[in-house]
Design an enzyme around this catalytic site. Structure first.
Site, PDB file in Angstrom:
ATOM      1  N   GLU A  45      -6.494  -0.707   2.273  1.00 41.03           N
ATOM      2  CA  GLU A  45      -7.029   0.281   1.323  1.00 41.03           C
ATOM      3  C   GLU A  45      -7.210  -0.284  -0.072  1.00 41.03           C
ATOM      4  O   GLU A  45      -8.243  -0.094  -0.690  1.00 41.03           O
ATOM      5  CB  GLU A  45      -6.105   1.502   1.239  1.00 41.03           C
ATOM      6  CG  GLU A  45      -6.390   2.578   2.265  1.00 41.03           C
ATOM      7  CD  GLU A  45      -5.856   2.216   3.631  1.00 41.03           C
ATOM      8  OE1 GLU A  45      -5.126   1.210   3.729  1.00 41.03           O
ATOM      9  OE2 GLU A  45      -6.166   2.917   4.596  1.00 41.03           O
ATOM     10  N   HIS A  70       1.460  12.763   6.003  1.00 39.35           N
ATOM     11  CA  HIS A  70       0.032  12.919   6.285  1.00 39.35           C
ATOM     12  C   HIS A  70      -0.515  14.250   5.810  1.00 39.35           C
ATOM     13  O   HIS A  70      -1.618  14.626   6.179  1.00 39.35           O
ATOM     14  CB  HIS A  70      -0.217  12.815   7.799  1.00 39.35           C
ATOM     15  CG  HIS A  70      -0.208  11.422   8.314  1.00 39.35           C
ATOM     16  ND1 HIS A  70       0.946  10.731   8.538  1.00 39.35           N
ATOM     17  CD2 HIS A  70      -1.220  10.579   8.646  1.00 39.35           C
ATOM     18  CE1 HIS A  70       0.656   9.518   8.997  1.00 39.35           C
ATOM     19  NE2 HIS A  70      -0.651   9.400   9.068  1.00 39.35           N
TER      20      HIS A  70
END
Lengths: 377, 303
Positions: free
Chosen positions: A100, A169
């Protein structure tokens, strides 16, 4: 526009069977007002809306490219980029390694040169690994370079709680990104929002954080012929009044708009006419629309999924105090997620995320119609 | 190089007089790396640096007056005083910053190289350089332990991007010795682990740096992919002007200083290489070393 859109949850389009099962468990109780609009040309899912927006913008401008994990051969982790690799090739739809920080920074560097990258995060929780680039090399650069370098980049992906995916998450990042000058933060709700706002984001010369919602991907909404046109675009910084009312204003964004509309329906049966505002844009916030609404209704309930402290509702409340204090007839009510990392167990998760009942209760409190919880002393 | 040294010395003076403020990181001692690499670039090529970016900006062609004004926080600065010492940007010179966080510039540089390839292959734009526009990423030894460095070595090689990763190994990350922080302190060897060539070079010798730089830049320009170059260099001042610099041993810089004091280096170069070659790449119009230094002091100093 006015009224509640008829929605059905398209379970067949989910790629993951687990998601499909869980979604069945948390389908909202009671049927939603099925007001059919014969003028609406078509109904499409949010997923289709996003896919078509990406497709049209990539077709219109060869500088637009998509980069992220699984966006190419896998057709997108949530199938949002389905068909794009086949149509535009691996040079414009890039499958990245799991890096990322690296690929977000690469997108930013490419944007410095006028390319228009769309960086997809599999969920915005993973954006935390790249947040330095979103904030320090993307958001701040136009200012630090005194306008020499603009960064026309879009960071998009699902945000907020899904269903049973656990604490790491499930976080909502709207407040985090909306805090930063130099960023624009958009949260679509319906298919029309998804199409119009994503197109606007891609065309925007500044960095845009585009927060989608996984549970909305499969939901169907009617879209007008105008919204299906490839030149369709929604203005950034403008909220939408989903339903007009006169007794209390309820602001919401993303998935909570649906809940707010359901709450409004329940409230209307008790004689409380709620005005539901779909914020669409968290930064810049449409303070004008919110304040105009509060000046009309004199009561406000803010709804968001994220953690309460320093959340979006806090900013809305402050904006109303600054601009419309004399118009308030009751304290501003704030509905947010529970101040706890999102639990895994379904029943606990339900308690950690706002539900329709919470919004109804808050609206009643704002209208001084609340039933006391405990007996008077 | 002369301009770089006198510029940085003036910064120190101004800082201690209170005219400059905040974080200022000086480049004294490392000038050969900046000159050796950046002076070989074409206008369309890009440079991404760290907070130690003054001399990189100067080498890239940003006027000394604009850089100095930026440090003073004036609107005549290259970023109108909004960026400061650590955030020098100049779009006309393709100088893409100036980043405070170590490792932050590496993905941005990799992205600039990505855009160079994209523009060439997808948008079919031809570059005046005749090949691909090259990007140079400058960073230090401390950065080589950071995740973003490795992520970008991987992706640059994977996508064969026109970038040169230039490590300015001055052995110290503030007060942390490179040897104490790194399991394998030989940085250039990490290039081949990702499939790209890794090259060490004496970073105090501008002519040696130039030789290596020439090859690496040509590799990138022709589309052969990235190179990792480790320049062994030294910073003569502390990490920043606020750094007491107590952990480095006083005599450590002697080896580097012998080769690197400006007159010595240039004189040495004069003796060892062809006179014409040397002059033609340092400063075209000046015929004497004193002239070079005098002119650099005049143009670099803020009035």
């Amino acid at each position: 526009m006015l009224g509640v859109a008829r929605r059905k949850i398209g379970l067949g389009t989910f790629s993951s069977p687990i998601l499909g099962q869980v979604l069945q468990r948390i389908r909202p109780l009671g049927s939603v007002l099925p007001e059919n609009y014969s003028t609406a040309a078509k109904e499409i899912t949010v997923r289709e809306a996003l896919n078509s927006a990406l497709d049209e913008e990539m077709s219109a401008d060869p500088k637009v490219l998509l980069m992220g994990e699984e966006v190419g051969e896998y057709q997108g982790a949530y199938k949002i980029s389905k068909g794009l690799l086949e149509k535009y090739g691996p040079e414009r739809v890039l499958d990245t390694p799991i890096t990322e920080a690296g690929f977000t920074g690469i997108g930013v560097g490419a944007a410095y040169y006028g390319l228009r990258p769309i960086i997809e995060f599999m969920t915005f929780n993973f954006s935390m690994q790249a947040i330095d680039h979103i904030i320090n090399s993307a958001a701040k650069t136009n200012y630090m370079s005194a306008g020499q370098i603009s960064v026309p980049i879009v960071f998009r992906g699902p945000n907020g709680a899904a269903a049973g995916v656990g604490a790491q998450h499930s976080q909502c990042f709207a407040a985090w990104y909306a805090h930063v000058p130099g960023l624009k933060v958009l949260c679509p709700y319906s298919s029309e929002d998804a199409r119009g706002l994503l197109k606007a984001a891609i065309r925007d010369p500044d960095p845009v954080v585009f927060l989608e919602n996984e549970l909305l991907y499969g939901e169907t909404f009617p879209v007008s012929a105008e919204a299906l046109d490839s030149s369709f675009c929604l203005p950034i910084g403008k909220a939408k009044i989903e339903q007009e009312g006169k007794h209390v204003t309820i602001t919401a964004f993303s998935k909570m708009v649906g809940y707010a509309l359901q709450a409004a329906e329940i409230l209307s049966k008790e004689g409380i006419n709620a005005e539901v505002i779909n914020l669409r844009s968290i930064r810049p916030l449409d303070r004008a629309t919110i304040n105009a609404s509060v000046r009309k209704t004199n009561r406000l309930v803010t709804v968001e999924e994220g953690f309460p402290q320093h959340g979006v509702g806090s900013e809305i409340c402050m904006s109303v105090i600054e601009e419309s204090f004399e118009y308030l007839d009751a304290p501003v009510e704030r509905i947010a997620g529970a101040d706890v990392p999102t639990p895994y167990a379904a029943n606990l998760e339900r308690m950690a995320v706002p539900q329709v009942d919470d919004i109804v209760r808050a609206a009643k409190r704002a209208c001084y119609r609340a039933v006391p919880m405990a007996a008077a002393a | 190089m002369a301009l770089g040294r006198s510029f940085e010395d003036m910064c120190a003076q101004m800082y201690y007089r209170g005219k400059m403020f905040g974080f200022v990181h000086l480049y004294n001692g490392q000038e050969a790396v900046s000159t050796g690499f950046i002076r070989l670039l074409q206008p369309g090529d890009a440079v991404v640096s760290t907070y130690r970016d003054h001399v990189h900006a100067l080498s890239k062609g940003v006027p000394a007056r604009a850089v100095m004004a930026e440090l003073f926080g004036k609107t005549t600065g290259c970023c109108r005083g909004q960026g400061g010492s650590m955030h020098m940007f100049s779009a006309p010179h393709n100088f893409l910053g100036g980043f405070a966080f170590i490792g932050e510039g590496i993905p941005v540089a990799t992205g600039a190289a990505f855009s160079s390839r994209y523009r060439h292959e997808v948008l079919k734009e031809a570059s005046p350089s005749g090949g691909l526009d090259v990007t140079l990423a400058f960073f230090g030894d401390g950065t080589c332990n950071n995740g973003q460095f490795f992520e970008c070595l991987n992706m640059a090689q994977l996508w064969k991007l026109p970038i040169v990763f230039v490590v300015e190994n001055n052995l110290w990350a503030i007060g942390m010795s490179h040897l104490r922080a790194t399991s394998d302190p030989v940085i250039w060897k990490k290039g081949p682990a990702f499939g790209m060539p890794g090259v060490p070079v004496d970073g105090m010798d501008v002519l040696k740096v130039r030789e290596v730089a020439k090859e690496a830049i040509e590799r990138a320009r022709s589309g052969e992919g990235p190179t990792l170059v480790e320049c062994e260099t030294y910073r003569f001042r502390g990490h920043s002007l606020a750094d007491p610099d107590e952990l480095r041993k006083p005599g450590e810089d002697v080896d580097f200083k012998l080769c690197a004091t400006l007159p010595c280096c240039i004189a040495f170069g004069l003796m060892c290489k062809f006179f014409g070659f040397f002059i033609s790449y340092i400063m075209l119009k000046h015929s004497s070393l004193k002239g070079i230094i005098r002119k650099s002091k005049r143009s670099g100093c803020c009035r």
